[in-house]
Design an enzyme around this catalytic site. Structure first.
Site, PDB file in Angstrom:
ATOM      1  N   ASN A 242       0.786  -1.085  -0.092  1.00 31.59           N
ATOM      2  CA  ASN A 242       0.119  -0.065  -0.125  1.00 31.59           C
ATOM      3  C   ASN A 242       0.891   1.296  -0.171  1.00 31.59           C
ATOM      4  O   ASN A 242       1.943   1.426   0.712  1.00 31.59           O
ATOM      5  CB  ASN A 242      -1.112   0.020   1.153  1.00 31.59           C
ATOM      6  CG  ASN A 242      -0.434  -0.360   2.288  1.00 31.59           C
ATOM      7  OD1 ASN A 242       0.402  -1.057   2.691  1.00 31.59           O
ATOM      8  ND2 ASN A 242      -1.092   0.138   3.483  1.00 31.59           N
TER       9      ASN A 242
ATOM     10  N   GLU B 129      -2.890  -4.594  -3.109  1.00 27.17           N
ATOM     11  CA  GLU B 129      -3.322  -5.697  -4.086  1.00 27.17           C
ATOM     12  C   GLU B 129      -3.527  -4.938  -5.570  1.00 27.17           C
ATOM     13  O   GLU B 129      -3.000  -5.634  -6.683  1.00 27.17           O
ATOM     14  CB  GLU B 129      -4.751  -6.339  -3.770  1.00 27.17           C
ATOM     15  CG  GLU B 129      -4.531  -6.963  -2.402  1.00 27.17           C
ATOM     16  CD  GLU B 129      -4.945  -6.257  -1.335  1.00 27.17           C
ATOM     17  OE1 GLU B 129      -4.595  -5.013  -1.092  1.00 27.17           O
ATOM     18  OE2 GLU B 129      -5.613  -6.744  -0.184  1.00 27.17           O
TER      19      GLU B 129
ATOM     20  N   GLU C 171       0.456   5.224   0.787  1.00 25.64           N
ATOM     21  CA  GLU C 171      -0.730   6.350   1.179  1.00 25.64           C
ATOM     22  C   GLU C 171      -0.124   7.747   0.694  1.00 25.64           C
ATOM     23  O   GLU C 171       0.901   7.888   0.029  1.00 25.64           O
ATOM     24  CB  GLU C 171      -0.678   6.260   2.674  1.00 25.64           C
ATOM     25  CG  GLU C 171      -1.182   4.461   2.930  1.00 25.64           C
ATOM     26  CD  GLU C 171      -1.697   4.508   4.515  1.00 25.64           C
ATOM     27  OE1 GLU C 171      -1.278   5.691   5.276  1.00 25.64           O
ATOM     28  OE2 GLU C 171      -2.133   3.585   4.775  1.00 25.64           O
TER      29      GLU C 171
ATOM     30  N   CYS D   5      -4.112   0.808  -2.463  1.00 26.28           N
ATOM     31  CA  CYS D   5      -3.877  -0.713  -1.625  1.00 26.28           C
ATOM     32  C   CYS D   5      -2.894  -1.408  -2.506  1.00 26.28           C
ATOM     33  O   CYS D   5      -2.568  -1.358  -3.650  1.00 26.28           O
ATOM     34  CB  CYS D   5      -5.373  -1.575  -1.906  1.00 26.28           C
ATOM     35  SG  CYS D   5      -6.679  -0.715  -0.912  1.00 26.28           S
TER      36      CYS D   5
ATOM     37  N   CYS E 145      -9.981  -5.757   0.261  1.00 27.35           N
ATOM     38  CA  CYS E 145     -11.118  -4.753   0.116  1.00 27.35           C
ATOM     39  C   CYS E 145     -12.115  -4.848  -1.183  1.00 27.35           C
ATOM     40  O   CYS E 145     -11.588  -5.467  -1.994  1.00 27.35           O
ATOM     41  CB  CYS E 145     -10.519  -3.395   0.554  1.00 27.35           C
ATOM     42  SG  CYS E 145     -10.173  -2.412  -1.258  1.00 27.35           S
TER      43      CYS E 145
HETATM   44  N1  THU Z   1      -5.459  -1.522   2.247  1.00 32.44           N
HETATM   45  C1  THU Z   1      -4.869  -2.480   1.546  1.00 32.44           C
HETATM   46  O1  THU Z   1      -3.475  -2.133   1.081  1.00 32.44           O
HETATM   47  N2  THU Z   1      -5.495  -3.462   0.977  1.00 32.44           N
HETATM   48  C2  THU Z   1      -6.736  -3.821   1.349  1.00 32.44           C
HETATM   49  O2  THU Z   1      -7.525  -4.616   0.786  1.00 32.44           O
HETATM   50  C3  THU Z   1      -7.498  -3.020   2.407  1.00 32.44           C
HETATM   51  C4  THU Z   1      -6.794  -1.753   2.694  1.00 32.44           C
HETATM   52  C5  THU Z   1      -4.523  -0.304   2.926  1.00 32.44           C
HETATM   53  C6  THU Z   1      -5.040   0.887   2.168  1.00 32.44           C
HETATM   54  C7  THU Z   1      -4.577   1.648   3.286  1.00 32.44           C
HETATM   55  O3  THU Z   1      -3.165   2.226   2.962  1.00 32.44           O
HETATM   56  C8  THU Z   1      -4.615   0.949   4.573  1.00 32.44           C
HETATM   57  O4  THU Z   1      -4.520  -0.441   4.148  1.00 32.44           O
HETATM   58  C9  THU Z   1      -5.578   1.338   5.685  1.00 32.44           C
HETATM   59  O5  THU Z   1      -7.003   0.938   5.069  1.00 32.44           O
END
Ligand code: THU
Length: 160
Positions: A62, A75, A64, A73, A112
């Site tokens: 991920n 994935e 940010e 994310c 997600c």
């Molecule tokens: N996140 C992912 O990388 N994958 C997911 O399927 C769920 C959430 C990340 C996004 C964000 O940087 C952190 O987790 C919190 O939501």
């Protein structure tokens, strides 16, 4: 009126030792990616590794952003990277591991909804199922034989 019953079948492994060695090594690549995630705002670290049918492994984590919705994310970072670098390759499997910085997340963390939709696009495109393994930092590993198990009533190109 009628009722439709949808069934999701998942396999739960209690230890990585129960998994084949290629999946253990894919999960270790996902762990490496998780450790390199850029997650200063949520402190929630996610790593993904994708096994392609050409033998390549592509990773993502991920990313940010101070403008929160601009982040992505793990994935989708991984799957878009695979699509960009190896557009003709098929995805065989994907390993995902996730956890909060200050606790050893021990429950399996599924992708997600938005990531499920992105994975579904590639499964439909390649016409073969994508195996998905997901876990926390420790604990059980869940396997889905196809994204269809995680995303019932899929929206895909057939609707357009
Ligand atoms: N996140 C992912 O990388 N994958 C997911 O399927 C769920 C959430 C990340 C996004 C964000 O940087 C952190 O987790 C919190 O939501």
């Amino acid at each position: 009126m009628k009722t439709i019953k949808l069934e999701t079948v998942l396999t739960v492994y209690q230890s990585l030792k129960e998994l084949p060695s290629d999946i253990v090594s894919l999960m270790s690549k996902a762990t490496e990616a998780r450790n390199n995630a850029y997650a200063p705002y949520s402190n929630f670290y996610v790593g993904a590794a994708i096994q392609l049918d050409n033998g390549e492994i592509v990773i993502g984590n991920n990313q940010e952003n101070a403008s929160y919705p601009s982040g992505l994310c793990a994935e989708r970072t991984a799957i878009y990277y695979a699509g960009a670098k190896f557009p003709k390759a098929k995805i065989i499997s994907m390993a995902i591991t996730a956890g909060a910085r200050d606790k050893k997340t021990s429950s399996p963390i599924p992708p997600c909804g938005a990531c499920r939709q992105a994975i579904a696009e590639y499964e439909v495109k390649q016409e073969t199922p994508i195996e998905i393994y997901f876990m926390g930092v420790t604990g059980d590993i869940i396997k889905s034989d196809s994204i269809a198990n995680l995303l019932p009533l899929i929206f895909d190109k057939s609707a357009l």
